[in-house]
Design a protein around this motif. Structure first.
Motif, PDB file in Angstrom:
ATOM      1  N   VAL A  88       0.848  -1.187   0.000  1.00 37.63           N
ATOM      2  CA  VAL A  88       0.000   0.000   0.000  1.00 37.63           C
ATOM      3  C   VAL A  88       0.888   1.243   0.000  1.00 37.63           C
ATOM      4  O   VAL A  88       1.813   1.372   0.801  1.00 37.63           O
ATOM      5  CB  VAL A  88      -0.942   0.008   1.217  1.00 37.63           C
ATOM      6  N   GLY A  89       0.614   2.145  -0.929  1.00 35.85           N
ATOM      7  CA  GLY A  89       1.442   3.336  -1.089  1.00 35.85           C
ATOM      8  C   GLY A  89       2.576   3.152  -2.073  1.00 35.85           C
ATOM      9  O   GLY A  89       3.262   4.114  -2.433  1.00 35.85           O
ATOM     10  N   ARG A  90       2.777   1.905  -2.509  1.00 35.32           N
ATOM     11  CA  ARG A  90       3.835   1.613  -3.483  1.00 35.32           C
ATOM     12  C   ARG A  90       3.244   0.836  -4.659  1.00 35.32           C
ATOM     13  O   ARG A  90       3.642  -0.262  -4.976  1.00 35.32           O
ATOM     14  CB  ARG A  90       4.960   0.824  -2.820  1.00 35.32           C
ATOM     15  N   GLY A  91       2.245   1.444  -5.241  1.00 35.62           N
ATOM     16  CA  GLY A  91       1.552   0.830  -6.368  1.00 35.62           C
ATOM     17  C   GLY A  91       0.175   0.316  -6.026  1.00 35.62           C
ATOM     18  O   GLY A  91      -0.660   0.137  -6.907  1.00 35.62           O
ATOM     19  N   VAL A  92      -0.085   0.058  -4.735  1.00 36.09           N
ATOM     20  CA  VAL A  92      -1.399  -0.369  -4.275  1.00 36.09           C
ATOM     21  C   VAL A  92      -2.040   0.790  -3.515  1.00 36.09           C
ATOM     22  O   VAL A  92      -1.408   1.373  -2.620  1.00 36.09           O
ATOM     23  CB  VAL A  92      -1.308  -1.608  -3.362  1.00 36.09           C
TER      24      VAL A  92
ATOM     25  N   GLY B  16       1.915   5.274 -18.964  1.00 33.74           N
ATOM     26  CA  GLY B  16       2.540   4.175 -19.683  1.00 33.74           C
ATOM     27  C   GLY B  16       2.419   2.821 -19.008  1.00 33.74           C
ATOM     28  O   GLY B  16       2.930   1.826 -19.535  1.00 33.74           O
ATOM     29  N   ARG B  17       1.724   2.751 -17.869  1.00 33.04           N
ATOM     30  CA  ARG B  17       1.592   1.482 -17.144  1.00 33.04           C
ATOM     31  C   ARG B  17       0.210   0.877 -17.376  1.00 33.04           C
ATOM     32  O   ARG B  17      -0.730   1.554 -17.813  1.00 33.04           O
ATOM     33  CB  ARG B  17       1.791   1.694 -15.641  1.00 33.04           C
ATOM     34  N   ASP B  18       0.094  -0.394 -17.063  1.00 34.15           N
ATOM     35  CA  ASP B  18      -1.203  -1.069 -17.053  1.00 34.15           C
ATOM     36  C   ASP B  18      -1.690  -1.097 -15.606  1.00 34.15           C
ATOM     37  O   ASP B  18      -0.943  -1.488 -14.703  1.00 34.15           O
ATOM     38  CB  ASP B  18      -1.084  -2.495 -17.585  1.00 34.15           C
ATOM     39  N   VAL B  19      -2.946  -0.674 -15.375  1.00 34.35           N
ATOM     40  CA  VAL B  19      -3.457  -0.604 -14.012  1.00 34.35           C
ATOM     41  C   VAL B  19      -4.775  -1.349 -13.902  1.00 34.35           C
ATOM     42  O   VAL B  19      -5.476  -1.583 -14.900  1.00 34.35           O
ATOM     43  CB  VAL B  19      -3.632   0.852 -13.537  1.00 34.35           C
ATOM     44  N   VAL B  20      -5.101  -1.713 -12.663  1.00 37.13           N
ATOM     45  CA  VAL B  20      -6.340  -2.429 -12.366  1.00 37.13           C
ATOM     46  C   VAL B  20      -7.116  -1.638 -11.329  1.00 37.13           C
ATOM     47  O   VAL B  20      -6.550  -1.172 -10.334  1.00 37.13           O
ATOM     48  CB  VAL B  20      -6.053  -3.852 -11.848  1.00 37.13           C
ATOM     49  N   VAL B  21      -8.422  -1.469 -11.555  1.00 33.13           N
ATOM     50  CA  VAL B  21      -9.338  -0.862 -10.597  1.00 33.13           C
ATOM     51  C   VAL B  21     -10.307  -1.939 -10.150  1.00 33.13           C
ATOM     52  O   VAL B  21     -10.942  -2.596 -10.982  1.00 33.13           O
ATOM     53  CB  VAL B  21     -10.109   0.314 -11.224  1.00 33.13           C
TER      54      VAL B  21
ATOM     55  N   ARG C  95       7.728  -2.565  -4.992  1.00 40.47           N
ATOM     56  CA  ARG C  95       6.482  -1.951  -5.414  1.00 40.47           C
ATOM     57  C   ARG C  95       5.721  -2.958  -6.269  1.00 40.47           C
ATOM     58  O   ARG C  95       6.277  -3.969  -6.718  1.00 40.47           O
ATOM     59  CB  ARG C  95       6.707  -0.644  -6.179  1.00 40.47           C
ATOM     60  N   LEU C  96       4.449  -2.702  -6.483  1.00 34.70           N
ATOM     61  CA  LEU C  96       3.596  -3.642  -7.208  1.00 34.70           C
ATOM     62  C   LEU C  96       4.087  -3.853  -8.629  1.00 34.70           C
ATOM     63  O   LEU C  96       4.357  -2.892  -9.354  1.00 34.70           O
ATOM     64  CB  LEU C  96       2.160  -3.115  -7.231  1.00 34.70           C
ATOM     65  N   GLU C  97       4.196  -5.126  -9.025  1.00 35.86           N
ATOM     66  CA  GLU C  97       4.628  -5.464 -10.380  1.00 35.86           C
ATOM     67  C   GLU C  97       3.679  -6.441 -11.072  1.00 35.86           C
ATOM     68  O   GLU C  97       3.618  -6.475 -12.294  1.00 35.86           O
ATOM     69  CB  GLU C  97       6.039  -6.066 -10.346  1.00 35.86           C
ATOM     70  N   TRP C  98       2.957  -7.241 -10.293  1.00 32.31           N
ATOM     71  CA  TRP C  98       2.079  -8.227 -10.914  1.00 32.31           C
ATOM     72  C   TRP C  98       0.867  -8.518 -10.021  1.00 32.31           C
ATOM     73  O   TRP C  98       0.899  -8.301  -8.811  1.00 32.31           O
ATOM     74  CB  TRP C  98       2.830  -9.536 -11.192  1.00 32.31           C
TER      75      TRP C  98
ATOM     76  N   GLN D 223      -5.206 -16.046 -13.857  1.00 25.15           N
ATOM     77  CA  GLN D 223      -4.419 -15.358 -14.876  1.00 25.15           C
ATOM     78  C   GLN D 223      -3.465 -14.394 -14.186  1.00 25.15           C
ATOM     79  O   GLN D 223      -3.878 -13.569 -13.375  1.00 25.15           O
ATOM     80  CB  GLN D 223      -5.366 -14.593 -15.817  1.00 25.15           C
ATOM     81  N   ARG D 224      -2.180 -14.503 -14.496  1.00 21.79           N
ATOM     82  CA  ARG D 224      -1.192 -13.590 -13.927  1.00 21.79           C
ATOM     83  C   ARG D 224      -0.891 -12.490 -14.945  1.00 21.79           C
ATOM     84  O   ARG D 224      -0.608 -12.771 -16.110  1.00 21.79           O
ATOM     85  CB  ARG D 224       0.092 -14.338 -13.569  1.00 21.79           C
ATOM     86  N   ILE D 225      -0.960 -11.235 -14.495  1.00 23.42           N
ATOM     87  CA  ILE D 225      -0.747 -10.099 -15.388  1.00 23.42           C
ATOM     88  C   ILE D 225       0.263  -9.137 -14.768  1.00 23.42           C
ATOM     89  O   ILE D 225       0.359  -9.013 -13.545  1.00 23.42           O
ATOM     90  CB  ILE D 225      -2.070  -9.348 -15.693  1.00 23.42           C
ATOM     91  N   GLU D 226       1.020  -8.459 -15.618  1.00 21.76           N
ATOM     92  CA  GLU D 226       1.943  -7.435 -15.163  1.00 21.76           C
ATOM     93  C   GLU D 226       1.191  -6.104 -15.059  1.00 21.76           C
ATOM     94  O   GLU D 226       0.499  -5.705 -15.994  1.00 21.76           O
ATOM     95  CB  GLU D 226       3.111  -7.293 -16.133  1.00 21.76           C
ATOM     96  N   VAL D 227       1.318  -5.444 -13.919  1.00 24.57           N
ATOM     97  CA  VAL D 227       0.610  -4.184 -13.698  1.00 24.57           C
ATOM     98  C   VAL D 227       1.532  -3.195 -12.983  1.00 24.57           C
ATOM     99  O   VAL D 227       2.494  -3.584 -12.322  1.00 24.57           O
ATOM    100  CB  VAL D 227      -0.677  -4.371 -12.867  1.00 24.57           C
ATOM    101  N   GLY D 228       1.189  -1.921 -13.097  1.00 21.60           N
ATOM    102  CA  GLY D 228       1.940  -0.891 -12.395  1.00 21.60           C
ATOM    103  C   GLY D 228       1.162  -0.256 -11.269  1.00 21.60           C
ATOM    104  O   GLY D 228       1.718   0.501 -10.472  1.00 21.60           O
TER     105      GLY D 228
END
Length: 555
Positions: free
Chosen positions: A357-361, A375-380, A444-447, A459-464
């Motif tokens: 939390v605070g580092r990508g989450v 430029g990153r892929d993000v999830v909501v 920080r969050l990477e996946w 499914q494993r995905i790369e996210v920022g």
């Protein structure tokens, strides 16, 4: 090198008129004309490559041979952070209003306006100003910083401070200690040696800050600054839409009003990048601006605000004594209390993600973090309006935004205008019947790992970035046992109060709790609508009940 932000104007027939209207902005923006969609596309491509920011795209409707909506859609892909305005000459405005109805409704166009027919068309320029204001608040680097954060690394605390300061409307810059600004700020400190990071400079104060509460205290003070022998007429606990409305109406009617807020003024609504269905704001308003305008309105009538100090206990008054709201920064005495603490987002409960939390989450929309998602892929995660607003805002920066919900779709939980806007945005994809089950990264969050619940496929995905806006928990454990709650912890009012707690066999008035002199408004109240407008209405209407109670006590 810093480039002047630009306003790009596309018009085939009325370019001279538009350029004369936008001349008033030429001191701070580069107003750049273009006459064809192809020329505009080539121009924007060059500007993006050169790092020139584009604040506003203006397209004169109709455009020969192509739909205006498609022109703006293509330009939007080039500069997704730019605001988009369509204008139309008087001769075509009535027809254009019909043609632009769908693009405006689904968010493809931020505003559709009549082309000015003369000087001082301030209605037109109010719309332009609102769009530029919104761009400057959410995209541009502040030209004038009211606060500077000095730190060698962008750690979790720095991100929390930046998010808080963004929500309170304080333009803030983050600078390295060896930068020019960093050196200037550190030179103002009296302490010798290496300071504790981060160091924050605001107004006439400079020094290390160890928490968001430290920052809030520096800006707004502590509740114990109130003289303990003074009794407020009403203390409002919570400064979301309900609490702010209660403060405005209570103080404007002469009641001595104190507001306590645990975080930033505006509550959950304050994190919304753009609320488009709030009455009176046809082009929408950000939650931060709505909250800050309401705060200034309340202050004008005499309300005192203290943020960063959650209420930890409420001690009801007995035999005419005032109620006591206890915080770690001091107690507040009041003849009446309005509970407007709203709800908090439910924790996801996955340990590996909680550690980030605070580092990508992020819990909530995290407006300040959106810029970092470029430029990153993000999830909501979430299916409510707040999640939809966050997805739309993030799509201005992120390469892609995936909205993950457990339900089949968003139709039963999100307003139609937002689902249409999500559907129309090529960067946003909605995944129904899915949930986040794991995730991690190096510092920080990477996946993330998603589970599709209908097939149990993972499914494993790369996210920022991961933005969590799920559920609603009221957190009313600070309230006294005699105040009735429902099974989920929401405050019961009116006829919802158990009959054995009625006085003289009469139910409490609406919004009145089981304890006389204590009221509830907004999302914390059982049965509320969980919408900004309804919370505002409840906050305003509860004041008449407060007045009635205080009048009875004076008899």
């Amino acid at each position: 090198m810093t480039h002047t932000p630009s306003i790009v104007v596309l018009s085939e027939s009325h370019l001279d008129t538009l350029l004369s209207q936008f001349a008033r902005y030429s001191g701070e923006y580069a107003v750049i004309p273009t006459s064809t969609p192809l020329a505009a596309k080539q121009l924007l491509g060059t500007m993006v490559a050169d790092g020139i920011p584009v604040a506003l795209l203006v397209v004169d409707h109709p455009v020969s041979g192509v739909e205006t909506e498609h022109v703006l859609a293509k330009l939007r892909l080039l500069v997704p952070t730019a605001r988009r305005m369509a204008v139309s000459h008087w001769d075509h405005f009535r027809q254009g209003a019909v043609e632009m109805r769908t693009p405006v409704a689904n968010g493809a166009i931020d505003a559709f306006m009549l082309l000015p027919r003369g000087k001082r068309d301030e209605e037109f320029h109010v719309a332009v100003g609102e769009l530029l204001n919104d761009w400057n608040a959410t995209v541009a680097t502040p030209e004038v910083e009211s606060t500077q954060i000095i730190t060698p690394e962008r750690d979790a605390l720095t991100n929390q401070l930046l998010e808080y300061l963004t929500r309170v409307g304080a333009p803030t810059g983050v600078h390295a200690p060896d930068s020019e600004v960093g050196q200037q700020v550190l030179a103002r400190m009296e302490a010798d040696g290496t300071p504790a990071w981060p160091v924050v400079a605001t107004f006439d104060q400079v020094g290390p800050v160890s928490s968001v509460r430290d920052m809030a205290t520096r800006l707004y003070g502590r509740p114990d600054e109130i003289e303990q022998d003074q009794v407020a007429d009403v203390v409002v606990v919570g400064a979301g839409p309900a609490g702010l409305a209660a403060a405005v109406y209570a103080s404007s009617e002469g009641l001595r009003t104190v507001v306590l807020e645990s975080e930033a003024i505006g509550g959950q609504a304050g994190t919304s990048s753009m609320i488009r269905n709030y009455l009176g704001f046809p082009r929408g308003i950000s939650g931060m601006r709505l909250g800050q305008r309401a705060r200034l309105q309340a202050i004008r009538f005499g309300t005192q605000f203290y943020t960063g100090w959650p209420a930890v206990e409420l001690v009801p008054g007995a035999d005419g004594a005032p109620h006591r709201v206890v915080t770690e920064g001091g107690d507040v005495l009041a003849r009446a209390v309005v509970i407007a603490t709203g709800v908090e987002y439910r924790r996801l409960g996955i340990e590996s993600l909680e550690e980030l939390v605070g580092r990508g989450v992020h819990y909530g929309a995290a407006m300040a973090a959106a810029r970092e998602m470029e430029g990153r892929d993000v999830v909501v995660v979430g299916g409510g309006n707040s999640a939809g607003q966050a997805a739309v805002h993030l799509a201005r920066f992120a390469r892609s935004v995936s909205v993950v919900v457990r339900r089949d779709d968003l139709s039963s939980t999100m307003s139609a205008y937002l689902t249409q806007e999500l559907d129309a945005n090529p960067r946003i994809t909605v995944y129904g019947r899915a949930q986040v089950v794991d995730g991690g990264g190096d510092d920080r969050l990477e996946w993330l790992e998603l589970e599709h619940t209908d097939t149990e496929h993972r499914q494993r995905i790369e996210v920022g970035g991961l933005f969590l806006l799920i559920g609603a928990e009221p957190h009313c454990d600070w309230l006294p046992p005699e105040l009735a709650l429902d099974e989920r912890g929401f405050v019961l009012t009116g006829r919802q109060v158990p009959q054995e707690q009625w006085l003289e066999d009469l139910p409490p008035a609406p919004q009145t709790t089981s304890v006389p002199g204590i009221f509830a408004a907004g999302d914390v109240r059982a049965g509320s609508m969980k919408r900004v407008a309804s919370a505002t209405g409840e906050g305003a209407s509860v004041v008449s009940l407060v007045h009635g109670y205080l009048d009875e006590q004076r008899r």
